[in-house]
Design a protein around this motif. Sequence first.
Motif, PDB file in Angstrom:
ATOM      1  N   THR B 160      67.890 -11.584 -12.418  1.00  0.00           N
ATOM      2  CA  THR B 160      68.655 -10.753 -11.491  1.00  0.00           C
ATOM      3  C   THR B 160      68.187 -10.924 -10.048  1.00  0.00           C
ATOM      4  OG1 THR B 160      68.859  -9.162 -13.282  1.00  0.00           O
ATOM      5  CG2 THR B 160      69.452  -8.388 -11.099  1.00  0.00           C
ATOM      6  N   LEU B 161      66.875 -11.111  -9.862  1.00  0.00           N
ATOM      7  CA  LEU B 161      66.342 -11.076  -8.500  1.00  0.00           C
ATOM      8  C   LEU B 161      66.086 -12.453  -7.895  1.00  0.00           C
ATOM      9  CD1 LEU B 161      63.916  -8.082  -9.093  1.00  0.00           C
ATOM     10  CD2 LEU B 161      66.034  -8.038  -7.789  1.00  0.00           C
ATOM     11  N   LEU B 162      66.229 -13.511  -8.683  1.00  0.00           N
ATOM     12  CA  LEU B 162      65.924 -14.859  -8.212  1.00  0.00           C
ATOM     13  C   LEU B 162      66.628 -15.243  -6.904  1.00  0.00           C
ATOM     14  CD1 LEU B 162      64.194 -17.309  -8.939  1.00  0.00           C
ATOM     15  CD2 LEU B 162      66.130 -18.237 -10.188  1.00  0.00           C
ATOM     16  N   PRO B 163      67.943 -14.967  -6.766  1.00  0.00           N
ATOM     17  CA  PRO B 163      68.609 -15.359  -5.520  1.00  0.00           C
ATOM     18  C   PRO B 163      67.977 -14.734  -4.283  1.00  0.00           C
ATOM     19  CG  PRO B 163      70.217 -14.750  -7.175  1.00  0.00           C
ATOM     20  CD  PRO B 163      68.882 -14.387  -7.731  1.00  0.00           C
ATOM     21  N   PHE B 164      67.425 -13.523  -4.428  1.00  0.00           N
ATOM     22  CA  PHE B 164      66.811 -12.858  -3.275  1.00  0.00           C
ATOM     23  C   PHE B 164      65.541 -13.570  -2.831  1.00  0.00           C
ATOM     24  CE2 PHE B 164      69.178  -9.539  -5.484  1.00  0.00           C
ATOM     25  CZ  PHE B 164      70.013  -9.141  -4.467  1.00  0.00           C
ATOM     26  N   MET B 165      64.959 -14.363  -3.709  1.00  0.00           N
ATOM     27  CA  MET B 165      63.793 -15.153  -3.342  1.00  0.00           C
ATOM     28  C   MET B 165      64.234 -16.508  -2.794  1.00  0.00           C
ATOM     29  SD  MET B 165      60.491 -15.185  -3.232  1.00  0.00           S
ATOM     30  CE  MET B 165      59.540 -14.260  -4.424  1.00  0.00           C
ATOM     31  N   ILE B 166      65.234 -17.100  -3.436  1.00  0.00           N
ATOM     32  CA  ILE B 166      65.653 -18.446  -3.036  1.00  0.00           C
ATOM     33  C   ILE B 166      66.198 -18.459  -1.602  1.00  0.00           C
ATOM     34  CG2 ILE B 166      67.308 -20.311  -3.469  1.00  0.00           C
ATOM     35  CD1 ILE B 166      67.073 -19.713  -6.434  1.00  0.00           C
ATOM     36  N   LEU B 167      67.055 -17.503  -1.278  1.00  0.00           N
ATOM     37  CA  LEU B 167      67.734 -17.569   0.014  1.00  0.00           C
ATOM     38  C   LEU B 167      66.778 -17.536   1.214  1.00  0.00           C
ATOM     39  CD1 LEU B 167      71.009 -15.631  -0.818  1.00  0.00           C
ATOM     40  CD2 LEU B 167      70.726 -18.081  -0.443  1.00  0.00           C
ATOM     41  N   PRO B 168      65.845 -16.584   1.291  1.00  0.00           N
ATOM     42  CA  PRO B 168      64.911 -16.631   2.434  1.00  0.00           C
ATOM     43  C   PRO B 168      64.033 -17.884   2.428  1.00  0.00           C
ATOM     44  CG  PRO B 168      64.609 -14.598   1.166  1.00  0.00           C
ATOM     45  CD  PRO B 168      65.610 -15.414   0.439  1.00  0.00           C
ATOM     46  N   LEU B 169      63.638 -18.345   1.245  1.00  0.00           N
ATOM     47  CA  LEU B 169      62.820 -19.559   1.182  1.00  0.00           C
ATOM     48  C   LEU B 169      63.606 -20.759   1.682  1.00  0.00           C
ATOM     49  CD1 LEU B 169      60.918 -19.337  -2.227  1.00  0.00           C
ATOM     50  CD2 LEU B 169      59.965 -19.218   0.075  1.00  0.00           C
ATOM     51  N   GLY B 206      59.028 -17.046   5.115  1.00  0.00           N
ATOM     52  CA  GLY B 206      60.054 -17.054   4.059  1.00  0.00           C
ATOM     53  C   GLY B 206      59.496 -16.500   2.759  1.00  0.00           C
ATOM     54  N   ILE B 207      58.263 -16.888   2.441  1.00  0.00           N
ATOM     55  CA  ILE B 207      57.642 -16.400   1.208  1.00  0.00           C
ATOM     56  C   ILE B 207      57.479 -14.892   1.261  1.00  0.00           C
ATOM     57  CG2 ILE B 207      55.521 -16.426  -0.167  1.00  0.00           C
ATOM     58  CD1 ILE B 207      55.140 -19.343   0.719  1.00  0.00           C
ATOM     59  N   ILE B 208      57.030 -14.398   2.414  1.00  0.00           N
ATOM     60  CA  ILE B 208      56.818 -12.952   2.535  1.00  0.00           C
ATOM     61  C   ILE B 208      58.151 -12.210   2.468  1.00  0.00           C
ATOM     62  CG2 ILE B 208      55.977 -11.131   4.052  1.00  0.00           C
ATOM     63  CD1 ILE B 208      53.926 -13.232   5.097  1.00  0.00           C
ATOM     64  N   ALA B 209      59.170 -12.750   3.165  1.00  0.00           N
ATOM     65  CA  ALA B 209      60.483 -12.094   3.152  1.00  0.00           C
ATOM     66  C   ALA B 209      61.045 -12.068   1.730  1.00  0.00           C
ATOM     67  CB  ALA B 209      61.448 -12.822   4.093  1.00  0.00           C
ATOM     68  N   GLY B 210      60.994 -13.202   1.059  1.00  0.00           N
ATOM     69  CA  GLY B 210      61.517 -13.279  -0.308  1.00  0.00           C
ATOM     70  C   GLY B 210      60.766 -12.357  -1.243  1.00  0.00           C
TER      71      GLY B 210
END
Lengths: 342, 287
Positions: B160-169, B206-210
């Motif tokens: 469920t949450l993967l896209p929220f990590m991918i996009l900022p990265l 990006g890592i921190i934001a994601g």
Amino acid sequence: MKKVLVLFLAFFLPLGVFAADREVYVFNWSQYIDPAVLELFQKETGIEVKYSTFESNEAMFAKLKILKKNGYDVAFPSNYFVERMSRLGMLKPLDRTKLPNMKNLNQGLLDKPYDPDNAYSVPYLWGSSAIGVNAKVVDPAAVTSWDDLWNPAYKGKVLLMDDVRDVFAMSLRSLGYSGNETDPARIKEAYEKLLKLKPSVKVFNSDSPKQPFLNNEVVIGQIWGGEVYQANEENPDIRYIYPKEGATFWADNMVIPASARNMDHAHAFIDFMCRPGIAKMNCEYVGYATSNAKAQEMLDEKTRNHKAVYPDKADLDRGEFQTDVGDAIMTYEKYWELLKTQ
Amino acid sequence: MTRGSRFRNFAVGSPMLWIAVFVVVPYLIVVLFSFLTRDPEDIVSWTFTLENYRDIFSPVFLKVCRNSLVLALGTTALTLLLAYPFAYILTRIDENIRRFLLVLMIIPFWTSSLIRTYALIILFKANGLLNTFLLSTGLISEPLSILYTETAVFIGLVYTLLPFMILPLYASLLKLDRRLMEAARDLGATSRHVFFHIVLPLTLPGIIAGSTMVFLPALGLFYIPDLLGGARSMLIGNFIKNQFLTTSHWPLGSAASVVLTLLMVMLLVWFFISTRRAHSGDMEAVR
């Protein structure tokens, strides 16, 4: 321009007053009535139904608590909320002379501890929670008691409701106490017994306990009777057993809140709902058991005789309706949290 | 007033009003309620107290918090491990394929996450798609027990949450100056060195934001662990819900919400501070 306005007012104003006079405000669970019933009521009585819905007893309670006047004429709380609301003076006593159709109701569901002599409430739909088993794996004849859930043979294959009162009622009954116990020592005892069951539990589910049964994830556990009835359309091996200690029963009821606008319309609506034909429409639409004995007789044989939905009188009498346990709920919740965090 | 500024006021003012009415005011009520007393006869009783905050720090609540934190941290770590290589490759492939992959990532959002969680149940259940397939191929002889385990919970949360990590990265990796990597290579750095000394520090924002965008929702989500994990443990979300719906203890539930919010605010502050540090580190790297 003025003339038009006067004409307009002359034409519509009385109608508005008239309309306000002929309304009944109904507050029910969502998806819990056949919409055609509302139309029939309106057509026959000329009283317009203003219908709103709620998702939980607590939400309904909060709303009725805030509304001091001009509130709802009819609401549908569950049994233990009827008790709480009547104790807090949030309900108006019913006038039985205006409810002749109450004679159609199942007498076994009247005069229960949550509302003695039905002074405030009329049961609408009802049901039970007892033991479900998958007959492919578990011999239904060998299961007779809540204690059978503790059988180590079912380790990792047990389902419990995700509801503090339902789970504790089961444990308390198996210890020979009431499911509405308020004595902290007995609640603690029930908790200690549940601790031994916890490792066997695969899933807590009270949204749709039939699903883990149908998915072959569990073979024994607590379940609503109505869910077994539905599950049987897919898998006839799911059986429903009323334990010898007694099942837990619930009922949703029609009441008149203290903030009601019009007592006559409220009574007219409740009485209309007690007509056998109307009760039959509602129970067929919603899918739960009707409290109306006459309507039950009108159902098709398979439904009418399905023990999971309509238990024998003996099973009904042995069972228990949930009542409001007052502040003891804090003790229940404390042990529930301990049980869940173990 | 010019038309332009009137439009600007409207454009800024209306969302602000919306937030004020539907976020700030309800939240202030929550804060207010957390200082009131439980009243079983009414919703709350108007007696000021600090007891709710004293009661909340019980061993049980700390355990509940720990459960939620472990779940949220685990989910963040797993999504980061999965998302980083994916986002990295995404920046290096043909633009058309990249666009296609990005669209694929957005498509699940067209369906409610609750529905998608139910879909996972159908996939994982004992007589579900995965087990039926594996049984038919003869790879396993007994159905795998996936549903109602920790594994299922992590799969559900990560999915469920993967896209929220991918996009900022992805955004962060896209901005990465390739010349810096080439320069490092020219100077004899190994791939490992390039990654740990150039790529990783530069994509830290990006890592921190994601991580924040995954961690915060993971902390509050409870329907995915309930549905996929079998509700055998209690999370902060469950705890708050029970105070409102079971014990009618709105003040205690409010206090728990406030504690959860404070926890999140602290994390956000840490996030801003570390991003700023990462940015200044950025400048040093360029210098």
